[in-house]
Motif scaffolding. Structure first.
Motif, short mmCIF file in Angstrom:
data_model
loop_
_atom_site.label_atom_id
_atom_site.label_comp_id
_atom_site.label_asym_id
_atom_site.label_seq_id
_atom_site.Cartn_x
_atom_site.Cartn_y
_atom_site.Cartn_z
N MET A 1 0.83 -1.20 0.00
CA MET A 1 0.00 0.00 0.00
C MET A 1 0.86 1.25 0.00
SD MET A 1 -3.03 -1.06 2.46
CE MET A 1 -3.04 -2.81 2.26
N SER A 2 0.38 2.23 -0.61
CA SER A 2 1.20 3.44 -0.70
C SER A 2 1.20 4.19 0.61
CB SER A 2 0.62 4.32 -1.79
OG SER A 2 0.87 5.66 -1.49
N PRO A 3 2.35 4.67 1.03
CA PRO A 3 2.38 5.45 2.27
C PRO A 3 1.93 6.89 2.04
CG PRO A 3 4.59 5.19 1.41
CD PRO A 3 3.67 4.52 0.45
N ASP A 4 1.42 7.15 0.83
CA ASP A 4 0.96 8.50 0.51
C ASP A 4 -0.13 8.91 1.47
OD1 ASP A 4 -1.19 9.66 -2.16
OD2 ASP A 4 -0.14 10.75 -0.61
N SER A 5 0.19 9.88 2.29
CA SER A 5 -0.77 10.22 3.34
C SER A 5 -1.52 11.50 3.03
CB SER A 5 -0.01 10.38 4.65
OG SER A 5 1.04 11.28 4.43
N LEU A 7 -4.08 14.13 1.42
CA LEU A 7 -5.46 14.03 1.01
C LEU A 7 -5.50 14.03 -0.50
CD1 LEU A 7 -7.12 16.62 3.33
CD2 LEU A 7 -7.15 14.18 3.52
N ASP A 8 -6.38 13.23 -1.06
CA ASP A 8 -6.53 13.25 -2.50
C ASP A 8 -7.59 14.25 -2.90
OD1 ASP A 8 -4.52 11.54 -2.85
OD2 ASP A 8 -5.75 9.77 -2.56
N GLU A 9 -7.85 14.24 -4.23
CA GLU A 9 -8.70 15.32 -4.76
C GLU A 9 -9.98 15.52 -3.96
OE1 GLU A 9 -8.96 12.59 -7.75
OE2 GLU A 9 -6.97 12.54 -6.89
N GLY A 10 -10.59 14.39 -3.59
CA GLY A 10 -11.88 14.50 -2.93
C GLY A 10 -11.82 15.41 -1.72
N VAL A 11 -10.88 15.13 -0.84
CA VAL A 11 -10.81 15.91 0.38
C VAL A 11 -10.34 17.32 0.08
CG1 VAL A 11 -9.76 16.03 2.66
CG2 VAL A 11 -10.44 13.84 1.73
N ALA A 26 -1.65 15.36 6.42
CA ALA A 26 -2.19 14.67 7.59
C ALA A 26 -1.09 14.03 8.42
CB ALA A 26 -3.20 13.62 7.13
N ALA A 27 -0.02 13.57 7.75
CA ALA A 27 1.05 12.90 8.48
C ALA A 27 1.75 13.90 9.41
CB ALA A 27 2.06 12.30 7.51
N LEU A 29 0.33 16.55 10.75
CA LEU A 29 -0.59 16.81 11.86
C LEU A 29 -0.56 15.66 12.87
CD1 LEU A 29 -3.58 18.21 9.81
CD2 LEU A 29 -2.22 19.48 11.45
N ALA A 30 -0.49 14.43 12.34
CA ALA A 30 -0.46 13.27 13.23
C ALA A 30 0.80 13.30 14.08
CB ALA A 30 -0.52 11.98 12.41
#
Lengths: 258, 249
Positions: A1-5, A7-11, A26-27, A29-30
């Protein structure tokens, strides 16, 4: 799985619609959430300062870059999100500089007064947040004691305190020595007294110049009005000091003072 | 012609009434190492997907939240911190082993007071209509035998104005990512499962069940069918995971 954290277009689309455009990854912020909570956990008593604002949604918006972070304090942890999909109870908005100044300021009201930071909603929440964050005081010696045991931690603590005191004292002495050298030995800088005398001289000179300017102005006006030159009444009494002449300035008609 | 109705269990077809039992077996088998496996499988990204779900849920202090297929309770734990003492979070799972794991984990961390637990089937929720402000299901819907029934139940228990969020594996949006993902799911994942949870089959099932799960648009249509309104979805990590959201108006 991609570690791409990210947000994609939707968000992202959602953020553009609701909150401002720039989303902090997000990473990040986490990681910030984890670090802040670890810090808060070091001062369990100070952490109770967040109690009045448990569950309150506090948004901080950075003007210019349009980034928004949302803080929600809770009994278990302080949660940090980017855009949180609910109307905040309190929105703090400001320029990066204004927000930083307010965070550092002892009297937060002055930053609000200057207008570089705005608060919308319940301002008491922002105050409580500032108080809780400012009230955190981690006892590093105690934390160290958990790792190394009390005696070692105490010794280390003493060592650090001594080092800090030594540092403070040394800085003070060094400053005084340097001052003395520059003023007295090297004659590179004036001493306090010389400086005061010089400043007083400058003041006197400035006043003298102003008086002279006023007097010249008065003479020039007198020269422009030859008809007023033979007013005998003012003669004899016209011996005024330079100071008075300056005070009366142009109103004082006639050449009496000249 | 008395053929029994079948449904998919990964790539296999099994009689409908067997699926629940089989899914239970899978989760009974992985329950004790579920968290560790999640971290390994997703390289830790599942935590970020869950954060996004909480941010999109927009739950407030004092609200009632139902978290279905709660597993070890990552979502429920975050919600409990937000709704506070005036609100409540119901953690629910169909699998007793998973729910017990989740409950023990949260109690051990001192998360008590506003957390409640319910062993329940998402297709028949034991709650009155209009009881919750928010219903979530994280990585659970694909294991439900009749997804449309679960969606209808989620809609029923919501209050008007309430919202449902479905966090679930979905379909990558680019072909390149899709290939890498397939390779990972069918080669790396079962081996990880064998090594960590000593159970390659369960993880083979996980990979297969993800492929059988409806894609983004299909699931959105299913939500609308179940009575949700203003349905939308958000792709995360290139569509590997999607969050669907719908409101009851």
């Amino acid at each position: 799985m991609s570690p791409d954290s990210d947000l994609d277009e939707g968000v992202r689309r959602d953020q553009e619609g609701g909150a401002p455009g720039f989303g902090i990854p997000a990473a990040v912020l986490a990681a910030a959430e984890a670090a802040l909570n670890r810090y808060i956990a070091l001062d369990p008593e100070g952490a109770l300062g967040f109690e009045p604002i448990y569950g309150r949604i506090i948004a901080i918006e950075v003007e210019g870059i349009g980034a928004r972070i949302t803080l929600i304090p809770g009994p278990d942890r302080l949660q940090i999100f980017g855009a949180y999909d609910a109307t905040p109870d309190c929105l703090i908005r400001g320029t990066p500089l204004g927000l930083a100044r307010m965070a550092a300021a002892r009297r937060k009201e002055s930053e609000l007064g200057s207008g570089s930071v705005e608060i919308e909603g319940d301002t008491a929440i922002a105050q409580d947040l500032g108080k809780a964050l400012g009230g955190l005081d981690v006892d590093w010696e105690e934390q160290l004691a958990r790792l190394l045991g009390d005696p070692v931690a105490h010794q280390l603590g003493e060592g650090v305190r001594a080092a800090v005191q030594w540092g403070r004292r040394t800085t003070g002495t060094l400053g005084a020595d340097l001052k003395e050298y520059l003023e007295e030995e090297g004659r590179l800088l004036p001493s306090r007294y010389e400086l005061d005398a010089f400043l007083a001289d400058v003041d006197t000179l400035r006043d003298d110049v102003e008086r002279l300017e006023a007097r010249v102005g008065r003479l020039a006006r007198a020269a422009d009005r030859p008809s007023a030159a033979h007013t005998p009444k003012t003669k004899g009494r016209g011996k005024k000091s330079g100071k008075d002449a300056a005070r009366h300035g142009g109103e004082d008609a006639g050449p009496g003072g000249a | 012609m008395s053929e029994k109705e079948t449904t998919h269990f990964g790539y296999q077809q099994v009689p409908v009434d067997e699926k629940v039992g089989r899914v239970r077996q899978v989760f009974d088998s992985v329950a004790s190492r579920y968290d560790l496996m999640n971290d390994l499988m997703s390289l830790g990204v599942h935590r970020i997907w869950k954060r996004q779900t909480v941010a999109l849920a927009g739950v407030r202090r004092g609200q009632q939240v139902l978290d279905l297929a709660s597993g070890t309770g990552d979502l429920a734990e975050r919600f409990a911190g937000i709704v506070g003492a005036d609100g409540a979070v119901v953690m629910s799972d169909i699998n007793a082993a998973m729910l017990t794991q989740g409950r023990d984990r949260l109690i051990d961390k001192g998360r008590v007071g506003n957390l409640h637990f319910a062993l329940a089937n998402a297709e028949q929720l034991p709650f009155a209509s209009g009881s919750f402000d928010c219903v979530t299901i994280g990585f659970g819907l694909r294991n439900v035998t009749h997804k449309e029934r679960a969606l209808t139940e989620m809609q029923r228990v919501l209050r008007p104005g309430g919202r449902a969020l479905i966090l679930e594996f979905s379909h990558p949006t680019t072909r390149a990512l899709s290939r890498v993902y397939d390779l990972y799911s069918f080669s790396v994942l079962p081996n990880l499962g064998r090594l960590i949870a000593k159970d390659a089959e369960s993880y083979q099932y996980l990979a297969e069940s993800i492929r059988m799960h409806p894609d983004q648009e299909t699931l959105r249509a299913m939500m609308e069918e179940a009575g949700f309104e203003r349905c939308d979805y958000f792709n995360l990590s290139g569509g590997i995971v999607a969050i669907h959201r719908g409101y009851k108006l």
